[in-house]
Design a protein around this motif. Sequence first.
Motif, PDB file in Angstrom:
ATOM      1  N   GLN A 130       0.821  -1.204   0.000  1.00 18.49           N
ATOM      2  CA  GLN A 130       0.000   0.000   0.000  1.00 18.49           C
ATOM      3  C   GLN A 130       0.859   1.260   0.000  1.00 18.49           C
ATOM      4  O   GLN A 130       0.464   2.287  -0.542  1.00 18.49           O
ATOM      5  CB  GLN A 130      -0.919  -0.003   1.232  1.00 18.49           C
ATOM      6  N   ARG A 131       2.039   1.176   0.585  1.00 17.90           N
ATOM      7  CA  ARG A 131       2.930   2.338   0.624  1.00 17.90           C
ATOM      8  C   ARG A 131       3.394   2.731  -0.767  1.00 17.90           C
ATOM      9  O   ARG A 131       3.739   3.888  -1.010  1.00 17.90           O
ATOM     10  CB  ARG A 131       4.124   2.013   1.521  1.00 17.90           C
ATOM     11  N   HIS A 132       3.413   1.763  -1.690  1.00 16.11           N
ATOM     12  CA  HIS A 132       3.905   2.019  -3.048  1.00 16.11           C
ATOM     13  C   HIS A 132       2.805   1.851  -4.095  1.00 16.11           C
ATOM     14  O   HIS A 132       3.068   1.395  -5.194  1.00 16.11           O
ATOM     15  CB  HIS A 132       5.075   1.081  -3.365  1.00 16.11           C
ATOM     16  N   GLY A 133       1.596   2.223  -3.745  1.00 15.15           N
ATOM     17  CA  GLY A 133       0.528   2.236  -4.737  1.00 15.15           C
ATOM     18  C   GLY A 133      -0.371   1.029  -4.735  1.00 15.15           C
ATOM     19  O   GLY A 133      -1.265   0.937  -5.579  1.00 15.15           O
ATOM     20  N   GLY A 134      -0.152   0.075  -3.829  1.00 17.62           N
ATOM     21  CA  GLY A 134      -1.022  -1.085  -3.754  1.00 17.62           C
ATOM     22  C   GLY A 134      -0.918  -1.981  -4.983  1.00 17.62           C
ATOM     23  O   GLY A 134       0.075  -1.955  -5.714  1.00 17.62           O
ATOM     24  N   PRO A 135      -1.973  -2.765  -5.258  1.00 21.56           N
ATOM     25  CA  PRO A 135      -1.948  -3.679  -6.411  1.00 21.56           C
ATOM     26  C   PRO A 135      -1.755  -2.970  -7.747  1.00 21.56           C
ATOM     27  O   PRO A 135      -1.086  -3.490  -8.640  1.00 21.56           O
ATOM     28  CB  PRO A 135      -3.313  -4.378  -6.334  1.00 21.56           C
ATOM     29  N   VAL A 136      -2.338  -1.757  -7.891  1.00 21.22           N
ATOM     30  CA  VAL A 136      -2.185  -1.032  -9.151  1.00 21.22           C
ATOM     31  C   VAL A 136      -0.736  -0.593  -9.348  1.00 21.22           C
ATOM     32  O   VAL A 136      -0.162  -0.737 -10.434  1.00 21.22           O
ATOM     33  CB  VAL A 136      -3.125   0.182  -9.189  1.00 21.22           C
ATOM     34  N   GLY A 137      -0.120  -0.078  -8.291  1.00 31.00           N
ATOM     35  CA  GLY A 137       1.277   0.329  -8.393  1.00 31.00           C
ATOM     36  C   GLY A 137       2.190  -0.848  -8.705  1.00 31.00           C
ATOM     37  O   GLY A 137       3.133  -0.717  -9.493  1.00 31.00           O
ATOM     38  N   TYR A 138       1.902  -1.996  -8.100  1.00 32.36           N
ATOM     39  CA  TYR A 138       2.706  -3.189  -8.373  1.00 32.36           C
ATOM     40  C   TYR A 138       2.563  -3.607  -9.832  1.00 32.36           C
ATOM     41  O   TYR A 138       3.558  -3.944 -10.493  1.00 32.36           O
ATOM     42  CB  TYR A 138       2.262  -4.321  -7.455  1.00 32.36           C
ATOM     43  N   ALA A 139       1.327  -3.576 -10.353  1.00 38.44           N
ATOM     44  CA  ALA A 139       1.103  -3.954 -11.749  1.00 38.44           C
ATOM     45  C   ALA A 139       1.820  -2.984 -12.696  1.00 38.44           C
ATOM     46  O   ALA A 139       2.384  -3.400 -13.716  1.00 38.44           O
ATOM     47  CB  ALA A 139      -0.388  -3.982 -12.052  1.00 38.44           C
ATOM     48  N   ARG A 140       1.827  -1.709 -12.359  1.00 43.58           N
ATOM     49  CA  ARG A 140       2.491  -0.734 -13.224  1.00 43.58           C
ATOM     50  C   ARG A 140       4.005  -0.917 -13.200  1.00 43.58           C
ATOM     51  O   ARG A 140       4.680  -0.719 -14.216  1.00 43.58           O
ATOM     52  CB  ARG A 140       2.113   0.690 -12.798  1.00 43.58           C
ATOM     53  N   ARG A 141       4.558  -1.298 -12.062  1.00 42.34           N
ATOM     54  CA  ARG A 141       6.006  -1.562 -12.014  1.00 42.34           C
ATOM     55  C   ARG A 141       6.351  -2.804 -12.836  1.00 42.34           C
ATOM     56  O   ARG A 141       7.394  -2.853 -13.490  1.00 42.34           O
ATOM     57  CB  ARG A 141       6.454  -1.708 -10.558  1.00 42.34           C
ATOM     58  N   LEU A 142       5.483  -3.798 -12.796  1.00 42.71           N
ATOM     59  CA  LEU A 142       5.683  -4.961 -13.665  1.00 42.71           C
ATOM     60  C   LEU A 142       5.629  -4.555 -15.134  1.00 42.71           C
ATOM     61  O   LEU A 142       6.416  -5.039 -15.958  1.00 42.71           O
ATOM     62  CB  LEU A 142       4.615  -6.019 -13.387  1.00 42.71           C
ATOM     63  N   ALA A 143       4.686  -3.670 -15.459  1.00 42.72           N
ATOM     64  CA  ALA A 143       4.543  -3.226 -16.846  1.00 42.72           C
ATOM     65  C   ALA A 143       5.792  -2.471 -17.304  1.00 42.72           C
ATOM     66  O   ALA A 143       6.241  -2.634 -18.449  1.00 42.72           O
ATOM     67  CB  ALA A 143       3.303  -2.342 -16.984  1.00 42.72           C
TER      68      ALA A 143
END
Length: 228
Positions: A130-143
Motif C-alpha cells: 500500500q505504501r507504493h501504490g497497492g496492487p495497481v502500483g505493483y502492476a504498473r512496475r511490472l509493466a
Amino acid sequence: MLLTTLLASAEYDETRWPAQTAPGVVTAVEERRHMQAADPEPATEEASVDVETMRASVRLLLDPDIAPEALLPVGAELDTLTATLRGHVQLLAPEVEQAACGLAPGGIARNSVLGCVGEAHIRLEAEPCQRHGGPVGYARRLARALNALLDHYEQPNRCAVTQPPRVCHHCDEPIDDPDDAVYAGHEMGNSGPGWDIWAHRAHIDLLGPDPDAVRIVARILVMNALRS
C-alpha cells in the motif's frame, strides 16, 4: 533359458535370431514395441514471444494517450492483468538474458541488458504494498519492467546511457523535473541491492511510514513493555 539370454544381450537381432514362441504368445520385444506405438512421447512445445500482445498489456497501464481521468483496472480484472504481466516477464527475461550473452563482455550494452533482467527478477519477487501504490502500483512496475525487456529484446544493442526517470511512490507517475524529486529512502529486495524510493516534493509528506520500520519499532516497544 536361451531366449532370455538373447533378449538381455545388447547385440540381439530379431532378424537373425527370431524368437520361437507358441501361437498367441507375445514376446517382451513385441510388447515393448506395442507400448511405444500406443503411447508415444508427447512433443514439447516452447512458448513463443508475442511482442504485440505484450505491448498491448503494457499499454493498458502505461499508455500516455490514456486520459488522466480514465479508470485503471481493478478487482478481478487487475488480478488477471497482473498475472498476465508476470507470465510475460517470466517468459521474456530468459530470452533477453540469453541475447545478452552474445554481447561484448563488460560492455555498456551487455551490462545494461543484464541490469534490466535483474530488475525484472526483483519485480517478480516483490509483492503489492500500500505504501507504493497497492496492487495497481505493483502492476504498473511490472509493466515498466516488461516494457524495458521488450526494448532490449527488439534491439539487443540498445543501451540507455541517460538516467532513467524517477517514479513517485505516492502517485506512481514519473518525476520529470529533477529538482522536484525528493529521496524518501531505500527499499530492500528479496535478492539484489533493492531500489531507491523517490517522491514529488508535494507528495513526500503523503508517503506512509515504512511498514518494516513500523514492525521493528512495535516489536521493540512490546519487548520493553514485557521486561518492565
